[in-house]
Design an enzyme around this catalytic site. Sequence first.
Site, short mmCIF file in Angstrom:
data_model
loop_
_atom_site.label_atom_id
_atom_site.label_comp_id
_atom_site.label_asym_id
_atom_site.label_seq_id
_atom_site.Cartn_x
_atom_site.Cartn_y
_atom_site.Cartn_z
N ASP A 138 4.92 3.53 -2.59
CA ASP A 138 3.67 3.93 -1.98
C ASP A 138 2.96 2.75 -1.30
O ASP A 138 3.20 1.58 -1.64
CB ASP A 138 2.72 4.53 -3.03
CG ASP A 138 3.28 5.80 -3.66
OD1 ASP A 138 4.01 6.52 -2.95
OD2 ASP A 138 2.99 6.05 -4.84
N LYS A 139 2.09 3.07 -0.39
CA LYS A 139 1.33 2.06 0.35
C LYS A 139 0.69 1.05 -0.58
O LYS A 139 0.78 -0.17 -0.37
CB LYS A 139 0.26 2.74 1.21
CG LYS A 139 -0.71 1.78 1.88
CD LYS A 139 -1.84 2.52 2.58
CE LYS A 139 -2.87 1.54 3.13
NZ LYS A 139 -4.02 2.26 3.75
#
Length: 305
Positions: A138-139
């Site tokens: 994820d970011k």
Amino acid sequence: MTVQTLIITEEFAGERIDKALSSIQPEWSRTQIGNWATDGIVLVNGEQVKPKYKVKLNDEISVDVPDPEILDVVPQNMNLEIVYEDADVLVVNKPRGMVVHPAPGHLNDTLVNGLMHHCTDLSGINGVLRPGIVHRIDKDTSGLLMVAKNDIAHESLVNQLVAKTVTRRYTALVHGHIAHEKGTIDAPIGRDKRDRQKQAVVDKGKHAVTHFRVLDHIGKDFTIVECRLETGRTHQIRVHMNYINFPLAGDPKYGPRKTVEFNGQVLHAGVLGFTHPTTGEYLEFEAPLPEDFTTLLQTLREQQA
């Protein structure tokens, strides 16, 4: 444009058309469907409807899906932290806050932009937006990712993920005091029926297994854990730890509202191991906790002292 025709079943009867279609076709967002309805390319039984129209059983819906936008991914010099590289694979330590690959509306400043500047030989299996990308984090998760530099390497690494032979260990800070030393969460994960932007443990979800062990406690309020992925579902660690009532600290999607000051989940992909696609040698890499992670732990320890 491509016309797609759908028939409304009892499961979706009575829902707004944008909600119903986004559930049937998860790749379509409610906003996208609403815009299409406004533009008149969504027809119900041959008639135009508004986005708030509530579908009925056996409604025939036709959608004149626009052709996808042709996107051009631009190489960018990002001074990436390359942990390992040869002719077949590379391993990169992704910083927190960086998106892995471009998407419509976010074409720049992603890991892929940086990889394309760093090297021109990336596998093409995943297309123009995700060259070389075998798996994602994820970011707001930092840590190690393996990248394929040709299609043969890509297929090998994907097969290892499917066979569950890739080592992936994460360090996470969770809310609560986990009393036992270790555990295994075996619970299927799928799209949350109440919020399509989230994943959840659901009866008909995909098989998902997370192993964890306690590394340390910070007072009574926090536990530092190492999570080992056996499978790799979207948001798996975040969903599983929340499912057993120990949500990740800082997690805006699955954690509590009152949490730590971190602007994202406190999660780091610290260990990555796989078999080299060409040599057959097992390689394992480790990335230490980033500075913002260690600073947060120190701050919490001082507060709990």
